[in-house]
Structure formats: C-alpha cells, structure tokens
Design a protein around this motif. Structure first.
Motif, PDB file in Angstrom:
ATOM      1  N   UNK A  59      -9.212  -2.764   7.475  1.00 59.61           N
ATOM      2  CA  UNK A  59      -7.790  -2.398   7.408  1.00 59.61           C
ATOM      3  C   UNK A  59      -7.228  -2.964   6.101  1.00 59.61           C
ATOM      4  N   UNK A  60      -6.574  -2.120   5.337  1.00 58.31           N
ATOM      5  CA  UNK A  60      -5.886  -2.585   4.121  1.00 58.31           C
ATOM      6  C   UNK A  60      -4.396  -2.474   4.383  1.00 58.31           C
ATOM      7  N   UNK A  61      -3.672  -3.556   4.159  1.00 61.20           N
ATOM      8  CA  UNK A  61      -2.234  -3.526   4.441  1.00 61.20           C
ATOM      9  C   UNK A  61      -1.436  -4.045   3.259  1.00 61.20           C
ATOM     10  N   UNK A  62      -0.268  -3.452   3.105  1.00 62.88           N
ATOM     11  CA  UNK A  62       0.659  -3.906   2.064  1.00 62.88           C
ATOM     12  C   UNK A  62       1.879  -4.515   2.731  1.00 62.88           C
ATOM     13  N   UNK A  63       2.250  -5.706   2.295  1.00 58.80           N
ATOM     14  CA  UNK A  63       3.514  -6.289   2.756  1.00 58.80           C
ATOM     15  C   UNK A  63       4.640  -5.685   1.919  1.00 58.80           C
ATOM     16  N   UNK A  64       5.871  -5.981   2.310  1.00 59.00           N
ATOM     17  CA  UNK A  64       7.017  -5.470   1.541  1.00 59.00           C
ATOM     18  C   UNK A  64       6.981  -6.025   0.113  1.00 59.00           C
ATOM     19  N   UNK A  65       6.608  -7.304  -0.013  1.00 59.14           N
ATOM     20  CA  UNK A  65       6.500  -7.905  -1.350  1.00 59.14           C
ATOM     21  C   UNK A  65       5.283  -7.371  -2.096  1.00 59.14           C
ATOM     22  N   UNK A  66       4.188  -7.183  -1.378  1.00 57.05           N
ATOM     23  CA  UNK A  66       2.980  -6.628  -1.995  1.00 57.05           C
ATOM     24  C   UNK A  66       3.213  -5.211  -2.484  1.00 57.05           C
ATOM     25  N   UNK A  67       3.991  -4.459  -1.708  1.00 57.12           N
ATOM     26  CA  UNK A  67       4.307  -3.082  -2.094  1.00 57.12           C
ATOM     27  C   UNK A  67       5.163  -3.073  -3.360  1.00 57.12           C
ATOM     28  N   UNK A  68       6.147  -3.968  -3.421  1.00 52.84           N
ATOM     29  CA  UNK A  68       6.987  -4.061  -4.619  1.00 52.84           C
ATOM     30  C   UNK A  68       6.134  -4.440  -5.832  1.00 52.84           C
ATOM     31  N   UNK A  70       3.040  -3.622  -6.245  1.00 56.02           N
ATOM     32  CA  UNK A  70       2.323  -2.393  -6.631  1.00 56.02           C
ATOM     33  C   UNK A  70       3.187  -1.554  -7.573  1.00 56.02           C
ATOM     34  N   UNK A  71       4.500  -1.551  -7.324  1.00 52.55           N
ATOM     35  CA  UNK A  71       5.410  -0.770  -8.171  1.00 52.55           C
ATOM     36  C   UNK A  71       5.627  -1.443  -9.514  1.00 52.55           C
ATOM     37  N   UNK A  72       5.493  -2.789  -9.533  1.00 49.72           N
ATOM     38  CA  UNK A  72       5.783  -3.564 -10.736  1.00 49.72           C
ATOM     39  C   UNK A  72       6.945  -4.496 -10.477  1.00 49.72           C
ATOM     40  N   UNK A  73       6.748  -5.779 -10.781  1.00 45.95           N
ATOM     41  CA  UNK A  73       7.784  -6.778 -10.480  1.00 45.95           C
ATOM     42  C   UNK A  73       9.056  -6.540 -11.280  1.00 45.95           C
ATOM     43  N   UNK A  74       8.955  -5.742 -12.348  1.00 43.67           N
ATOM     44  CA  UNK A  74      10.135  -5.478 -13.178  1.00 43.67           C
ATOM     45  C   UNK A  74      11.064  -4.417 -12.614  1.00 43.67           C
TER      46      UNK A  74
END
Ligand SMILES: O=C(CO)COP(=O)(O)O
Ligand SMILES: O=C[C@H](O)COP(=O)(O)O
Ligand SMILES: [Zn+2]
Ligand SMILES: [Zn+2]
Length: 360
Positions: A59-68, A70-74
């Motif tokens: 299972x691969x999961x993204x947290x809300x912070x992990x998802x952000x 993925x988009x880029x911290x900027x």
C-alpha cells in the motif's frame, strides 16, 4: 496459490472488489500489508522495489503534507489546493509506474482531520472525474480521521463520505480513538490515556452505520497507538483489544465470521514483531509505517554524505587528485539512490515482519 488468484487485476493499482478481495485474503491468511507513506517518486520506487523483490502486495499512501510536498513546498496550500494537486499528481505517477513492478498496489491517502476535509473533497472530485472516463476511482482508498470530534459526528460524517465513494466501490478507512504523538501538525502528545483505547460499543456503532452503505471500509481503532518512535516502555500497545472488538461484534451481529471487521494499525514504527503478530491475528490487514522509513531513507544518504565528504565539497578536486571532477559523486541519482536502497531494505523487513512476503 497466492493473493493474485483472487484479484481480477493482478498488478498495478487495484480498486473496488479487488481491494476487498485482497484484504479478505490477508485476514484469512493472517498477514498485513504495510502502508508506506510516500512523498516523492523516489520513495515510491524504493517501496515498489521492496514489494517486487519480496513478491508481495503493498500500500502506498500520501498524507496531506506528503501530498503538498508532491506538488512542491513553494505552492500555497491554505485552501488545500496544493495537497489536492499533489495527491492527484502522485496518484497518476503511481498508477503509471506500478505495473512495471509486477505486484498489486493499493493507492491510498492518510489521515484527514475535520479541518482538512477540503483536501478529501478535492480528491473525491478527481475520483469522480476519473470514474466517468475509466469506470473506477483514481485512488483505491482514502482515510477520514474525525477521531478528535464527537463519536456521533465522526460516524455520521464518515457515513456520508462512504456513501459518496460507494458507487465507485471506493474503500474508506476511518479512525476511532486517538493516535498519540503527532500527525499533520496536530500534537496529540498530551491526550489522556483512555481516549487512546477504543471501546467495543463504538466499534459496533460504526459497523451498524457503515455496513448497510458499503462493505468497503476499515477501522483504525486506537489500542494505544502512537505515531513516531520512542524509548522502549513509553508506548503501551494493547492489540488484544482488537480481538475483544471482533468477538463483541461477532456476538452482537450474530455473525458466523470470527473476524467480521478489518482493522488498521497506525503508528507501526518502533513496534515489536510480537505486537504486529498479535494485531494481525485479530484482523489487522494494514500497518502504517512512516517514521522508520524516513529514518532508513535518511540513513543511506547520511552515510553517503559523511563517507564521501571529500568528494562533495567542491565540483572539482578530491583526494584522488586536485583536478579530478566530482560529477559522478554529486549527481542526485547517486546519493538519492543510497536513500532508496536503505529504505527498500527497511520496507522488506516490514514485509517479512507482517508475514506479507511471498503472497504474490
Ligand atoms: O500511522 C502512520 C501514518 O498514518 C505512521 O506511523 P509511524 O510514523 O509511527 O510509522
Ligand atoms: O500521520 C502520520 C504520518 O506519519 C504522516 O505524517 P506527516 O503528516 O508528517 O506527513
Ligand atoms: Zn488520528
Ligand atoms: Zn497514522
């Protein structure tokens, strides 16, 4: 016979009845599937490589912070738009690359507290749009975590989201009882002990509300779980409570099934094999692993950076000669790969610990 025998899609991201079939198979065969928090293509491939080598689902999961991330911290995220965009991008990447590794993959998202519901709403908009074209949701499953709200509101709201996902046969994991430690910047380090342990009546109430809507749900029931890794003795896990929940529900529901519920073990890092084993024996089919994976990933890069320091300080010049180029040492594919290797090793250990290896 392996778990692929019960799946209509044998490799890559699985959805719907395949997710139910895989969890049912895991519960019957007494193993749990590690759910690894991923934050980048690098942590995705490190996890998939372990599953491939161990012949195992994952299972691969993204947290809300992990998802952000993925988009880029900027990217600004006050309205959760970066978390929505990042998790959707991560989902497309995982869907595209997973078949290359030849194992079944559940594509999941992690804790979503009340204040983060716009994130879940945005992902489910993407699920519905994907469903219109492909006849299946983008994500195999999501988690909703209203464990800090009243039990009544938690169950009512969870039921609404389960109903929204039901036409897509989408799985929903819900939480009852609080996971200690920290998640998504919510600090639960001071919560009182009783709220870390779920009561059987609450579990029955959840089942009675959710089961008529859809069979695609699991419960992260608190049994003392804590996110993070602490000194031995600081965390008191009581996985036997899960066995009591199963027995209570079996009796009240007059079920012929000894384990009518699917459970999820949060805060898997730092626990003992005996704790995993007992939890799995009581119907845990998913164990979340983040902190130990972060440390493993970091340790490979750390050791490389420390060991190769004299090859990394200047672009040209190292102990082998003052005009020697260092390009092959500072190429990120070299040093990031070291983190992937140590993370892969740690994921493999989890697959073995949860008796998941060899089921493909
Ligand atoms: O529960 C988790 C993610 O939801 C992970 O917990 P750990 O960081 O303790 O492994
Ligand atoms: O919930 C716990 C997971 O470890 C996710 O952590 P995170 O919010 O730091 O990405
Ligand atoms: Zn929680
Ligand atoms: Zn968790």
């Amino acid at each position: 016979m392996g778990c692929q025998d019960v799946l209509s899609r044998k490799t890559g991201v699985i959805v719907g009845d395949d997710v139910l079939a895989l969890f049912t198979y895991a519960r019957e065969h007494k193993f749990a599937i590690p759910a690894i928090n991923v934050t980048s293509s690098s942590t995705v491939v490190a996890s998939l490589e372990a599953a491939r080598d161990k012949k195992s689902p994952i299972i691969l999961q993204m947290s809300q912070g992990g998802a952000a991330y993925f988009a880029g911290k900027g990217v600004p995220n006050s309205d959760q738009s970066a978390s929505v965009a990042g998790s959707v991008a991560g989902a497309h990447y995982i869907r595209s690359i997973a078949p290359t590794y030849g194992v079944p993959v559940i594509l999941h998202t992690d804790h979503c507290a009340k204040k983060l519901l716009p994130w879940l709403d945005g992902m489910m908009d993407a699920d519905e749009a994907y469903f219109k074209i492909h006849g299946e949701p983008l994500f195999s499953s999501h988690m909703i975590d209203l464990s800090e709200e009243s039990v009544e509101w938690n169950i009512e709201t969870t039921a609404k989201y389960l109903a929204r996902g039901a036409p897509m046969k989408q799985w929903l994991e819900m939480e009852i009882g609080i996971t200690g430690g920290e998640e998504d910047g919510v600090n639960n380090e001071g919560v009182d002990n009783a709220s870390l342990y779920t009561q059987p009546e609450d579990i029955l109430a959840i089942y009675n509300k959710l089961a008529p809507i859809s069979p695609y749900f699991s419960i992260a029931a608190g049994f003392g779980n804590v996110h993070g890794v602490y000194k031995p003795g600081n965390v008191q896990l009581h996985p036997e409570l899960l066995g009591k929940h199963q027995a209570y529900c079996k009796k009240e529901l007059k079920s012929k099934d000894d384990k009518p519920l699917f459970f999820v073990f949060h805060g898997g890092s730092g626990s003992t094999k005996a704790e995993y084993f007992e939890a799995i024996s009581h119907g845990v089919v998913k164990v979340n692993m983040d902190t130990d994976m972060q440390f493993a990933y970091c340790s490979g890069i750390r050791d490389y950076m420390v060991g190769k320091k004299d090859y990394l300080t200047t672009a040209i010049g190292n102990p082998d000669g003052e005009d020697k180029p260092n390009k092959k040492y500072f190429d990120p594919r070299v040093w990031v790969r070291e983190g992937e290797k140590t993370m892969t090793t740690r994921v493999k250990e989890a697959l073995d610990d949860f008796n998941c290896s060899g089921h493909v």
